[in-house]
Design a protein around this motif. Structure first.
Motif, short mmCIF file in Angstrom:
data_model
loop_
_atom_site.label_atom_id
_atom_site.label_comp_id
_atom_site.label_asym_id
_atom_site.label_seq_id
_atom_site.Cartn_x
_atom_site.Cartn_y
_atom_site.Cartn_z
N TYR A 38 -40.71 -21.15 3.10
CA TYR A 38 -39.64 -21.35 2.11
C TYR A 38 -38.45 -22.17 2.60
O TYR A 38 -37.65 -22.62 1.78
N LYS B 18 -37.76 -25.91 0.97
CA LYS B 18 -37.20 -25.88 -0.38
C LYS B 18 -35.77 -25.37 -0.38
O LYS B 18 -34.91 -25.89 -1.08
N MET B 19 -35.52 -24.34 0.41
CA MET B 19 -34.19 -23.74 0.43
C MET B 19 -33.18 -24.67 1.12
O MET B 19 -32.00 -24.67 0.76
N VAL C 43 -31.86 -26.90 -1.46
CA VAL C 43 -30.85 -26.20 -2.27
C VAL C 43 -29.51 -26.25 -1.53
O VAL C 43 -28.48 -26.61 -2.11
N GLU D 221 -39.91 -16.10 -4.45
CA GLU D 221 -39.19 -17.33 -4.16
C GLU D 221 -37.87 -17.38 -4.93
O GLU D 221 -36.84 -17.80 -4.39
N ARG E 148 -34.19 -17.69 -3.44
CA ARG E 148 -33.31 -18.77 -3.90
C ARG E 148 -31.94 -18.23 -4.32
O ARG E 148 -30.91 -18.82 -4.02
N ARG E 149 -31.92 -17.09 -5.04
CA ARG E 149 -30.64 -16.49 -5.45
C ARG E 149 -29.80 -16.13 -4.23
O ARG E 149 -28.59 -16.35 -4.21
N ASP F 174 -35.33 -30.91 -4.68
CA ASP F 174 -36.38 -30.05 -5.22
C ASP F 174 -36.31 -29.96 -6.75
O ASP F 174 -36.88 -29.08 -7.34
N GLU G 77 -29.31 -24.82 -11.25
CA GLU G 77 -29.69 -23.42 -10.99
C GLU G 77 -29.77 -22.59 -12.27
O GLU G 77 -30.37 -21.53 -12.28
#
Length: 191
Positions: free
Chosen positions: A25, A28-29, A32, A68, A72-73, A100, A138
Motif C-alpha cells: 500500500y 499509493k499512499m 496521496v 485500503e 487511506r483515511r 493515483d 478524497e
C-alpha cells in the motif's frame, strides 16, 4: 499473501505481514501524501507517520468496508495533522489567492495530462491545495473539511472555489488546457 492473512499477521505483530502491508500500500499512499506535501521529504515523513498509525490502530479495523480505504483515511488525517503540527496549513490559508487519480482511458496522453494537472495542483498555496484535495479528490464534504481543519464551513467553500479558479488559471498559462468557453469551466468540472 492475501489481504486477510496480512491483516491477521499484523494483528499478531508479525513483521513479515507488516512488511507486506507496507510494500503493498505504500506506493499509493505516498502519492496521496505527495498531493498534500510541499516537498518529497514531507510526503515521506507523512507516509512514515501514517503507517505507524496504521500499525498501532489496526485493531480498530472492523472488516466493514475496504481495508485500503481505511488505510487511506488514516493517511489523509495524518497529512492534515502534519500540516497543522508544522503550521504549514495556517500560514497560507489566508492568502489572497494526483498520481493515483483514476483515469478512465489509460492512454499516454491522458496519463501525461493527469500528471500535469497533479503538478499544477501542487503549485497552489497549501491551504487551497489541501481543501481542493480533500473535496475534489478524497470526496469529503465541506462540513467534514471544516471539522478536520478547524475552520468554518464557509471558509472551506471559499478556499475550494478560489483553488479551482487559480488552478484553471495555472492550467491555461501552462497551456495544458485552452481558455474555457463561457459554458465550461474547471470550476464546474469539480462540482
Amino acid at each position: 499473501m492475501t489481504e486477510q492473512s496480512i491483516l491477521t499477521g499484523c494483528l499478531n505483530n508479525d513483521p513479515v505481514a507488516q512488511r507486506e502491508l507496507y510494500n503493498r500500500y505504500s506506493p499509493k499512499m505516498l502519492s496521496v501524501c505527495y498531493r498534500f506535501a510541499q516537498k518529497r521529504e514531507d510526503a515521506e515523513d507523512m507516509l512514515q507517520e501514517g503507517f505507524i498509525r496504521v500499525f498501532t490502530q489496526i485493531k480498530s479495523f472492523r472488516n466493514s468496508g475496504s481495508f485500503e480505504g481505511w488505510i487511506r483515511r488514516i493517511i489523509v488525517h495524518t497529512c492534515i495533522n502534519f500540516l497543522k503540527k508544522h503550521k504549514k496549513f495556517n500560514e497560507s490559508l489566508d492568502l489572497a489567492y494526483v498520481t493515483d487519480v483514476q483515469v478512465k482511458e489509460e492512454t499516454v496522453p491522458s496519463l501525461m495530462m493527469v500528471r500535469q494537472v497533479v503538478e499544477c495542483i501542487r503549485l497552489l498555496p497549501i491551504g487551497y491545495r489541501t481543501v481542493l484535495n480533500l473535496y475534489a479528490i478524497e470526496g469529503y464534504s465541506h462540513k467534514e473539511i471544516a471539522q478536520m481543519l478547524d475552520i468554518e464551513e464557509s471558509t472551506s467553500r471559499s478556499q475550494c472555489t478560489r483553488a479551482k479558479t487559480m488552478l484553471e488559471t495555472i492550467l491555461i498559462k501552462k497551456k495544458i488546457i485552452e481558455k474555457p468557453a463561457e459554458t465550461y469551466s474547471l470550476t464546474a468540472a469539480f462540482k
